[in-house]
Design an enzyme around this catalytic site. Structure first.
Site, PDB file in Angstrom:
ATOM      1  N   GLU A 179     -11.457   0.023  -3.304  1.00 45.67           N
ATOM      2  CA  GLU A 179     -10.666   0.580  -2.152  1.00 45.67           C
ATOM      3  C   GLU A 179      -9.372   1.397  -3.150  1.00 45.67           C
ATOM      4  OE1 GLU A 179      -9.605  -2.627   0.229  1.00 45.67           O
ATOM      5  OE2 GLU A 179      -8.253  -3.681  -1.586  1.00 45.67           O
ATOM      6  N   ASP A 202       0.819  -1.168  -0.042  1.00 44.63           N
ATOM      7  CA  ASP A 202       0.062  -0.042   0.044  1.00 44.63           C
ATOM      8  C   ASP A 202       0.868   1.125  -0.081  1.00 44.63           C
ATOM      9  OD1 ASP A 202      -2.173  -1.803   0.350  1.00 44.63           O
ATOM     10  OD2 ASP A 202      -2.095  -1.490   2.664  1.00 44.63           O
TER      11      ASP A 202
END
Ligand code: FUB
Length: 323
Positions: free
Chosen positions: A223, A16
């Site tokens: 997301e 991420d």
């Protein structure tokens, strides 16, 4: 597009990546995966992260990567329950603000802020989460002294439990022909510690100007929001989650609406795909992750980077995720 890719932290599991250039230097703020022994499920319990590191690199494709060690740990966050997921960092007036999603003691995702005098931390958390915050994956975008957070994530990210910024009694997923659950945008207060407004939906339109539907699973938001600007246009990018695409949509202002344009990255090895896009020293880069080094274990992801290119019309040239 085939392109040279580089694993940036081969000795540890990092995912991420949020990446920014602060004072001419490139900093990476990833999630820190580890083997916690929690079984994989649709709620994402196996992503049981508990601290963050910060990295910097001068020559993105070949230079040495510097690790500044642990800069924030759940044990130092008073309201912490579990699961420190994707964070991001903004610079304002010489202070660095880290925004992070974390489940509170009731297992509800909130967003917190931690502050530092340096891009490399340590980051000192505020005693409470941001008022009115929910869900996951904050990505900060600054323009003309205004700071915005894009956020939200489905399934384990709990976005389906909210409508009009209110918690629902139970999760609600739209029917396939209804508009998809949108990401959110919110402007930050001058002090960077609270929201300045109610979060608003980010609408992604198809080529006919119709909102992308929940059933359009190859293109709908799931997301991993990110925002960057290119040639005066606003590029909102995100993951489609269970269909594993990294996609983008273009708009004329930070709030949108945005029109769907295509895929940035085809599916990688591993369930999640997540990224940031940044310009550094005259080149554009896609930072992302995959689970190749861990043999496909979705909760043990490795940080990757490659160059990103646009065509003459400003379209992003799709990159192959498995090369
Ligand atoms: O790292 C945990 C979650 O996985 C992130 O918040 C999502 O974007 C996905 O990458």
């Amino acid at each position: 597009m085939k392109t040279k890719k580089r694993y940036l932290v081969p000795h540890d599991y990092m995912a991420d990546p949020s990446v920014h250039v602060f004072n001419g230097k490139l900093y990476i703020y990833p999630s820190h995966d580890w083997e916690s022994g929690i079984e994989e499920n649709d709620n994402g319990d196996h992503f049981n992260m508990k601290d963050y590191h910060v990295y910097s690199v001068d020559d993105v494709m070949d230079g040495e990567v510097t690790d500044y060690g642990v800069v924030l740990d759940t044990k130092d966050i008073p309201w912490a329950g579990r699961q420190l997921w994707d964070c991001d960092v903004a610079l304002k007036d010489g202070k660095y603000y880290m925004y992070f999603p974390l489940k509170d003691k009731n297992d509800i995702f909130r967003m917190g802020v931690a502050v530092s005098d340096a891009p490399t931390g340590p980051f000192i958390p505020q005693p409470d989460p941001i008022r009115g915050s929910y869900s996951i994956d904050p990505a900060v975008f600054e323009e003309n002294g205004n700071y915005y957070i894009y956020f939200g994530g489905l399934w384990g990210g709990q976005l389906q439990r909210y409508k009009d910024n209110k918690a629902l009694e139970c999760a609600v997923f739209p029917a396939n022909d209804e508009p998809a659950i949108p990401a959110r945008i919110v402007k930050l207060n001058d002090d960077m510690l609270q929201f300045a407004e109610e979060p608003k939906p980010i609408v992604v339109l198809d080529e006919d100007g119709i909102p992308i539907t929940a059933g359009d699973v190859e293109r709908r938001f799931f997301e991993a929001s990110w925002m960057h600007k290119y040639n005066d246009k606003y590029y909102f990018s995100y993951s489609t989650g269970d269909t594993h695409n990294l996609c983008y949509a273009i708009g004329d202002n930070p709030y949108g609406p945005f029109t769907y344009k295509g895929r940035i990255l085809t599916p990688v090895v591993g369930w999640t795909t997540h990224h940031s896009i940044v310009e550094f020293k005259g080149k554009w880069y896609l930072f992302h992750h995959d689970s190749v080094p861990s043999g496909g274990r979705t909760w043990l992801r490795s940080l990757k980077v490659c160059e990103l290119e646009y065509d003459k019309d400003g379209n992003i040239i799709t990159i192959e995720g498995t090369e």
